[in-house]
Design a protein around this motif. Structure first.
Motif, PDB file in Angstrom:
ATOM      1  N   GLY A  47      69.878 103.884 -26.053  1.00 54.42           N
ATOM      2  CA  GLY A  47      68.858 104.871 -26.364  1.00 54.42           C
ATOM      3  C   GLY A  47      67.438 104.369 -26.299  1.00 54.42           C
ATOM      4  N   ASP A  48      67.143 103.231 -26.914  1.00 56.79           N
ATOM      5  CA  ASP A  48      65.749 102.839 -27.034  1.00 56.79           C
ATOM      6  C   ASP A  48      65.292 101.817 -26.015  1.00 56.79           C
ATOM      7  OD1 ASP A  48      67.115 100.697 -27.987  1.00 56.79           O
ATOM      8  OD2 ASP A  48      66.057 100.549 -29.883  1.00 56.79           O
ATOM      9  N   HIS A  49      66.198 101.199 -25.299  1.00 60.86           N
ATOM     10  CA  HIS A  49      65.856 100.186 -24.283  1.00 60.86           C
ATOM     11  C   HIS A  49      64.987  99.072 -24.844  1.00 60.86           C
ATOM     12  CE1 HIS A  49      67.625 102.561 -21.131  1.00 60.86           C
ATOM     13  NE2 HIS A  49      66.967 103.609 -21.569  1.00 60.86           N
ATOM     14  N   GLY A  50      65.009  98.842 -26.147  1.00 57.93           N
ATOM     15  CA  GLY A  50      64.260  97.744 -26.732  1.00 57.93           C
ATOM     16  C   GLY A  50      62.821  98.085 -27.057  1.00 57.93           C
ATOM     17  N   HIS A  51      62.333  99.264 -26.669  1.00 57.21           N
ATOM     18  CA  HIS A  51      60.941  99.595 -26.915  1.00 57.21           C
ATOM     19  C   HIS A  51      60.649  99.801 -28.395  1.00 57.21           C
ATOM     20  CE1 HIS A  51      60.232  99.907 -22.687  1.00 57.21           C
ATOM     21  NE2 HIS A  51      61.173 100.832 -22.541  1.00 57.21           N
ATOM     22  N   GLU A  52      61.564 100.444 -29.093  1.00 61.33           N
ATOM     23  CA  GLU A  52      61.326 100.720 -30.500  1.00 61.33           C
ATOM     24  C   GLU A  52      61.572  99.498 -31.371  1.00 61.33           C
ATOM     25  OE1 GLU A  52      63.722 104.070 -31.367  1.00 61.33           O
ATOM     26  OE2 GLU A  52      62.611 105.379 -30.035  1.00 61.33           O
ATOM     27  N   LYS A  53      62.337  98.541 -30.876  1.00 61.42           N
ATOM     28  CA  LYS A  53      62.604  97.335 -31.654  1.00 61.42           C
ATOM     29  C   LYS A  53      61.359  96.473 -31.771  1.00 61.42           C
ATOM     30  CE  LYS A  53      67.435  97.188 -30.325  1.00 61.42           C
ATOM     31  NZ  LYS A  53      68.441  96.502 -29.550  1.00 61.42           N
ATOM     32  N   GLU A  54      60.521  96.480 -30.736  1.00 67.33           N
ATOM     33  CA  GLU A  54      59.307  95.671 -30.724  1.00 67.33           C
ATOM     34  C   GLU A  54      58.114  96.529 -31.109  1.00 67.33           C
ATOM     35  OE1 GLU A  54      58.829  93.962 -26.919  1.00 67.33           O
ATOM     36  OE2 GLU A  54      60.799  93.074 -26.887  1.00 67.33           O
ATOM     37  N   HIS A  55      58.119  97.060 -32.305  1.00 64.29           N
ATOM     38  CA  HIS A  55      57.024  97.921 -32.742  1.00 64.29           C
ATOM     39  C   HIS A  55      55.827  97.051 -33.094  1.00 64.29           C
ATOM     40  CE1 HIS A  55      54.944 101.269 -34.464  1.00 64.29           C
ATOM     41  NE2 HIS A  55      54.767 100.588 -35.583  1.00 64.29           N
ATOM     42  N   HIS A  56      54.705  97.312 -32.442  1.00 68.27           N
ATOM     43  CA  HIS A  56      53.485  96.558 -32.704  1.00 68.27           C
ATOM     44  C   HIS A  56      52.551  97.411 -33.551  1.00 68.27           C
ATOM     45  CE1 HIS A  56      54.563  93.451 -29.873  1.00 68.27           C
ATOM     46  NE2 HIS A  56      54.838  94.384 -28.972  1.00 68.27           N
ATOM     47  N   GLU A  57      51.881  96.765 -34.474  1.00 71.77           N
ATOM     48  CA  GLU A  57      50.892  97.466 -35.274  1.00 71.77           C
ATOM     49  C   GLU A  57      49.715  97.830 -34.378  1.00 71.77           C
ATOM     50  OE1 GLU A  57      51.125  98.405 -38.456  1.00 71.77           O
ATOM     51  OE2 GLU A  57      53.154  97.628 -38.392  1.00 71.77           O
ATOM     52  N   PRO A  58      49.089  98.983 -34.605  1.00 74.87           N
ATOM     53  CA  PRO A  58      47.925  99.346 -33.787  1.00 74.87           C
ATOM     54  C   PRO A  58      46.779  98.372 -34.036  1.00 74.87           C
ATOM     55  CG  PRO A  58      48.254 100.919 -35.558  1.00 74.87           C
ATOM     56  CD  PRO A  58      49.422  99.988 -35.584  1.00 74.87           C
ATOM     57  N   LYS A  59      46.097  98.017 -32.971  1.00 73.98           N
ATOM     58  CA  LYS A  59      44.997  97.065 -33.109  1.00 73.98           C
ATOM     59  C   LYS A  59      43.732  97.816 -33.497  1.00 73.98           C
ATOM     60  CE  LYS A  59      47.075  93.780 -30.097  1.00 73.98           C
ATOM     61  NZ  LYS A  59      46.995  92.916 -28.980  1.00 73.98           N
ATOM     62  N   ILE A  60      43.016  97.259 -34.449  1.00 73.93           N
ATOM     63  CA  ILE A  60      41.820  97.900 -34.980  1.00 73.93           C
ATOM     64  C   ILE A  60      40.602  97.367 -34.241  1.00 73.93           C
ATOM     65  CG2 ILE A  60      40.433  98.216 -37.053  1.00 73.93           C
ATOM     66  CD1 ILE A  60      43.044  97.790 -38.631  1.00 73.93           C
ATOM     67  N   LYS A  61      39.652  98.261 -33.996  1.00 70.20           N
ATOM     68  CA  LYS A  61      38.421  97.892 -33.302  1.00 70.20           C
ATOM     69  C   LYS A  61      37.754  96.737 -34.034  1.00 70.20           C
ATOM     70  CE  LYS A  61      34.825 100.645 -33.683  1.00 70.20           C
ATOM     71  NZ  LYS A  61      33.801 101.677 -33.485  1.00 70.20           N
ATOM     72  N   ASN A  62      37.467  95.646 -33.305  1.00 66.31           N
ATOM     73  CA  ASN A  62      36.907  94.470 -33.955  1.00 66.31           C
ATOM     74  C   ASN A  62      35.421  94.294 -33.667  1.00 66.31           C
ATOM     75  OD1 ASN A  62      37.410  93.940 -31.297  1.00 66.31           O
ATOM     76  ND2 ASN A  62      38.516  92.055 -31.627  1.00 66.31           N
ATOM     77  N   ILE A  63      34.965  94.537 -32.476  1.00 65.13           N
ATOM     78  CA  ILE A  63      33.549  94.404 -32.127  1.00 65.13           C
ATOM     79  C   ILE A  63      32.940  95.792 -32.183  1.00 65.13           C
ATOM     80  CG2 ILE A  63      31.932  93.745 -30.313  1.00 65.13           C
ATOM     81  CD1 ILE A  63      34.091  91.734 -29.403  1.00 65.13           C
ATOM     82  N   HIS A  76      30.192  91.192 -35.295  1.00 65.67           N
ATOM     83  CA  HIS A  76      29.857  92.620 -35.351  1.00 65.67           C
ATOM     84  C   HIS A  76      29.250  93.063 -34.020  1.00 65.67           C
ATOM     85  CE1 HIS A  76      28.427  96.450 -36.861  1.00 65.67           C
ATOM     86  NE2 HIS A  76      27.230  96.158 -36.384  1.00 65.67           N
ATOM     87  N   LYS A  77      28.405  92.195 -33.439  1.00 63.64           N
ATOM     88  CA  LYS A  77      27.713  92.508 -32.194  1.00 63.64           C
ATOM     89  C   LYS A  77      27.959  91.396 -31.184  1.00 63.64           C
ATOM     90  CE  LYS A  77      23.156  94.182 -30.839  1.00 63.64           C
ATOM     91  NZ  LYS A  77      21.788  94.396 -31.344  1.00 63.64           N
ATOM     92  N   LEU A  78      28.236  91.775 -29.949  1.00 65.91           N
ATOM     93  CA  LEU A  78      28.490  90.811 -28.883  1.00 65.91           C
ATOM     94  C   LEU A  78      27.414  90.991 -27.823  1.00 65.91           C
ATOM     95  CD1 LEU A  78      30.729  88.718 -28.277  1.00 65.91           C
ATOM     96  CD2 LEU A  78      31.768  90.429 -26.819  1.00 65.91           C
ATOM     97  N   TYR A  79      26.830  89.883 -27.357  1.00 68.61           N
ATOM     98  CA  TYR A  79      25.778  89.914 -26.349  1.00 68.61           C
ATOM     99  C   TYR A  79      26.377  89.502 -25.015  1.00 68.61           C
ATOM    100  CZ  TYR A  79      22.925  89.964 -30.540  1.00 68.61           C
ATOM    101  OH  TYR A  79      22.383  90.297 -31.745  1.00 68.61           O
ATOM    102  N   ILE A  80      26.128  90.297 -23.976  1.00 67.23           N
ATOM    103  CA  ILE A  80      26.678  90.012 -22.652  1.00 67.23           C
ATOM    104  C   ILE A  80      25.530  89.879 -21.664  1.00 67.23           C
ATOM    105  CG2 ILE A  80      28.180  90.852 -20.812  1.00 67.23           C
ATOM    106  CD1 ILE A  80      29.799  92.304 -22.926  1.00 67.23           C
ATOM    107  N   CYS A  81      25.551  88.801 -20.869  1.00 62.79           N
ATOM    108  CA  CYS A  81      24.532  88.576 -19.845  1.00 62.79           C
ATOM    109  C   CYS A  81      24.758  89.592 -18.724  1.00 62.79           C
ATOM    110  CB  CYS A  81      24.630  87.154 -19.303  1.00 62.79           C
ATOM    111  SG  CYS A  81      23.507  86.840 -17.925  1.00 62.79           S
TER     112      CYS A  81
END
Length: 133
Positions: free
Chosen positions: A59-75, A101-106
């Motif tokens: 049924g799940d093909h392993g997708h539901e077994k590897e449940h990852h927590e949602p990643k929260i916005k960091n920058i 909090h802030k990232l500078y990109i050239c």
């Protein structure tokens, strides 16, 4: 409508050969050998025998077994040249940069920095004044 021998009337499901579930949940022919099972055939078999795909482990093909927590916005903010942009999603930068909090990109080399002072020093040493490419 005339039914010929070897055909089934329209709308009637085709006769399925007698099959059985193996130990691993695979469909086996009556003599015990593996059979190539198409999705359509498998669906028909499950309808007839009232077996769901969860019952025999496919049924799940392993997708539901590897449940990852949602990643929260960091920058929160990205400064690129003279533009300052709010970020919408999680950014997979390495740890010293991801906690900023802030990232500078050239705007010329697309290199990223944690501090504005480091970006200014980088721009002073830079000879190229156009984006890569």
């Amino acid at each position: 409508m005339i039914a010929m021998s070897g055909t089934t009337p329209r709308g009637a499901p085709p006769a399925l050969p007698s099959m059985q579930l193996g130990a691993a949940g695979d469909l086996l022919s009556p003599n015990g050998t593996d059979v190539k099972v198409t999705r359509r055939f498998k669906r028909k078999f499950e309808e007839i025998h009232h077996v769901t795909s969860e019952d025999h482990g496919h049924g799940d093909h392993g997708h539901e077994k590897e449940h990852h927590e949602p990643k929260i916005k960091n920058i929160q903010v990205v400064e690129l040249g003279r533009y300052e942009m709010d970020s919408w999603y999680y950014s997979p930068y390495p740890e010293p940069y991801a906690s900023q909090h802030k990232l500078y990109i050239c705007e010329f080399t697309l290199k990223y920095f944690r501090k504005k002072k480091t970006l200014i020093r980088h721009l002073a040493k830079l000879e190229v004044r156009h984006p890569p490419g």
